[in-house]
Write a protein that holds these residues in place. Sequence first.
Motif, short mmCIF file in Angstrom:
data_model
loop_
_atom_site.label_atom_id
_atom_site.label_comp_id
_atom_site.label_asym_id
_atom_site.label_seq_id
_atom_site.Cartn_x
_atom_site.Cartn_y
_atom_site.Cartn_z
N ASP A 14 -17.98 30.59 8.54
CA ASP A 14 -16.89 29.75 8.06
C ASP A 14 -15.59 30.58 8.01
O ASP A 14 -15.63 31.81 7.94
CB ASP A 14 -17.18 29.21 6.66
CG ASP A 14 -18.35 28.22 6.65
OD1 ASP A 14 -18.78 27.82 7.74
OD2 ASP A 14 -18.82 27.88 5.56
N LYS A 58 -9.51 20.50 5.67
CA LYS A 58 -9.50 19.38 4.72
C LYS A 58 -8.47 19.56 3.61
O LYS A 58 -8.71 19.26 2.44
CB LYS A 58 -10.90 19.14 4.13
CG LYS A 58 -11.95 18.77 5.18
CD LYS A 58 -13.32 18.54 4.57
CE LYS A 58 -14.31 18.03 5.61
NZ LYS A 58 -14.47 18.91 6.75
N TYR A 63 -5.79 20.34 8.74
CA TYR A 63 -6.69 19.19 8.94
C TYR A 63 -8.14 19.65 8.97
O TYR A 63 -9.01 19.07 8.30
CB TYR A 63 -6.33 18.47 10.24
CG TYR A 63 -7.31 17.40 10.63
CD1 TYR A 63 -7.28 16.14 10.01
CD2 TYR A 63 -8.28 17.63 11.61
CE1 TYR A 63 -8.20 15.16 10.37
CE2 TYR A 63 -9.19 16.67 11.96
CZ TYR A 63 -9.15 15.42 11.34
OH TYR A 63 -10.07 14.46 11.70
N LEU A 64 -8.42 20.70 9.73
CA LEU A 64 -9.80 21.19 9.82
C LEU A 64 -10.30 21.73 8.48
O LEU A 64 -11.49 21.65 8.17
CB LEU A 64 -9.88 22.30 10.88
CG LEU A 64 -9.73 21.86 12.33
CD1 LEU A 64 -9.63 23.08 13.25
CD2 LEU A 64 -10.90 20.97 12.77
N ILE A 70 -12.78 26.12 6.73
CA ILE A 70 -13.14 25.45 7.98
C ILE A 70 -14.60 25.79 8.28
O ILE A 70 -14.93 26.96 8.46
CB ILE A 70 -12.25 25.90 9.14
CG1 ILE A 70 -10.78 25.62 8.84
CG2 ILE A 70 -12.66 25.19 10.43
CD1 ILE A 70 -9.82 26.11 9.91
N PRO A 71 -15.49 24.79 8.29
CA PRO A 71 -16.90 25.06 8.59
C PRO A 71 -17.05 25.71 9.96
O PRO A 71 -16.28 25.41 10.89
CB PRO A 71 -17.55 23.68 8.55
CG PRO A 71 -16.62 22.83 7.73
CD PRO A 71 -15.25 23.36 8.02
N LYS A 72 -18.03 26.58 10.08
CA LYS A 72 -18.19 27.33 11.33
C LYS A 72 -18.43 26.42 12.53
O LYS A 72 -18.00 26.72 13.64
CB LYS A 72 -19.32 28.34 11.19
CG LYS A 72 -20.68 27.74 10.86
CD LYS A 72 -21.72 28.85 10.66
CE LYS A 72 -23.09 28.26 10.31
NZ LYS A 72 -24.07 29.33 10.07
N ASP A 73 -19.11 25.28 12.31
CA ASP A 73 -19.36 24.36 13.43
C ASP A 73 -18.06 23.74 13.93
O ASP A 73 -17.88 23.54 15.14
CB ASP A 73 -20.34 23.26 13.01
CG ASP A 73 -21.73 23.81 12.73
OD1 ASP A 73 -22.05 24.89 13.27
OD2 ASP A 73 -22.50 23.16 11.99
N ASP A 74 -17.14 23.42 13.01
CA ASP A 74 -15.85 22.85 13.42
C ASP A 74 -14.97 23.89 14.08
O ASP A 74 -14.17 23.58 14.97
CB ASP A 74 -15.12 22.27 12.20
CG ASP A 74 -15.83 21.05 11.62
OD1 ASP A 74 -16.71 20.50 12.31
OD2 ASP A 74 -15.50 20.65 10.49
N ALA A 75 -15.08 25.13 13.63
CA ALA A 75 -14.23 26.20 14.16
C ALA A 75 -14.79 26.81 15.44
O ALA A 75 -14.07 27.49 16.17
CB ALA A 75 -14.06 27.29 13.11
N ARG A 116 -2.98 21.41 12.43
CA ARG A 116 -4.38 21.34 12.87
C ARG A 116 -5.29 22.18 11.97
O ARG A 116 -6.39 21.76 11.61
CB ARG A 116 -4.47 21.83 14.32
CG ARG A 116 -5.88 21.82 14.91
CD ARG A 116 -6.44 20.43 14.97
NE ARG A 116 -7.77 20.42 15.61
CZ ARG A 116 -8.59 19.38 15.61
NH1 ARG A 116 -8.23 18.25 15.00
NH2 ARG A 116 -9.75 19.44 16.21
#
Length: 316
Positions: free
Chosen positions: A52, A28, A25-26, A42-47, A22
Amino acid sequence: MDGMLTRIESFDAQAAERVLGRIKYLAKLQTWQNSTPQDGRIPKDDAGTSTDIRVATYPTVTGEKVVLRLFSNDDVPSLDDLQLDAEALSELRRFLSQPSGLLLLTGPAGSGKSTTIYACLKELSSVEGRHIITIEDPVERVLPGVMQTEVNEAQGLTYAKAARHLMRQDPQILVLGEIRDDESAQIAVRTAMTGHLVISTLHAGSCQGVFERLWTMVPDPFTITSAVSLVMNQRLLRRLCPSCQGEKCKECLRTGYSGRLPIIEWFRMSEEQGRSLRNGGVSDLESGSDELRRQCRKLMESAQTDSDEVARVIGG
């Protein structure tokens, strides 16, 4: 925690593999690739975090290792917040008040060099009208009023290349995150000699070790002694937990420590020291190792750390 690996939780092998997948994947990364190192973000919005997250994977014989690098959005500490020894703080402020010269910070990874540099930048940027440029890998905190550049070696933006081009931007103060090779060393020295204030780091075990490395990177000893104003060798000692004073409680996850304190030795270049270095070489450099032990004794006497931690960091 506080520079030491601390076990918090364990996963079974199947769950660990899924968690790692996971994360990759996040970030990339190639989720199927586990035989070569990979780096991502991992961008802060995704995390779901405030900043970040840098991700680095590494293959081992027992499986894949992953490191997540977290960056803080807390305010950059001031020099006074760092709790430096009074004499070391005075030497540092004396350098920052100069119009030109080179400050080199050294010490092992995780010894607080970046934190000291950011505190210096905060103090320097408090004076209006100064043009300050940094070259970092990575930019850990964004500072208002400072032009910050992040190294991207994959796209050809190295420390040396960035420094060469940024000098055309006419900075008064340049922070070069790390001297990594002969070219970046020569740029830092030359820039300091041409009327700029320069701050950088160089991996070495002592102030003397800094000059031993510089001697191999910059061919002219006179250039080195003319450019370098101050060298500081920094370490971090874990602070005794204020809740249990080292007795190991829940607050400190039963380590006995919570937070860290800096100790610093320094070498101030003088005309006499410069002549001695040029004539006799690095072997004639005055040792500052006693200064680290003096500060350790002071911290132990005030019950801020203990002898076990001192032995771990600087030896018995």
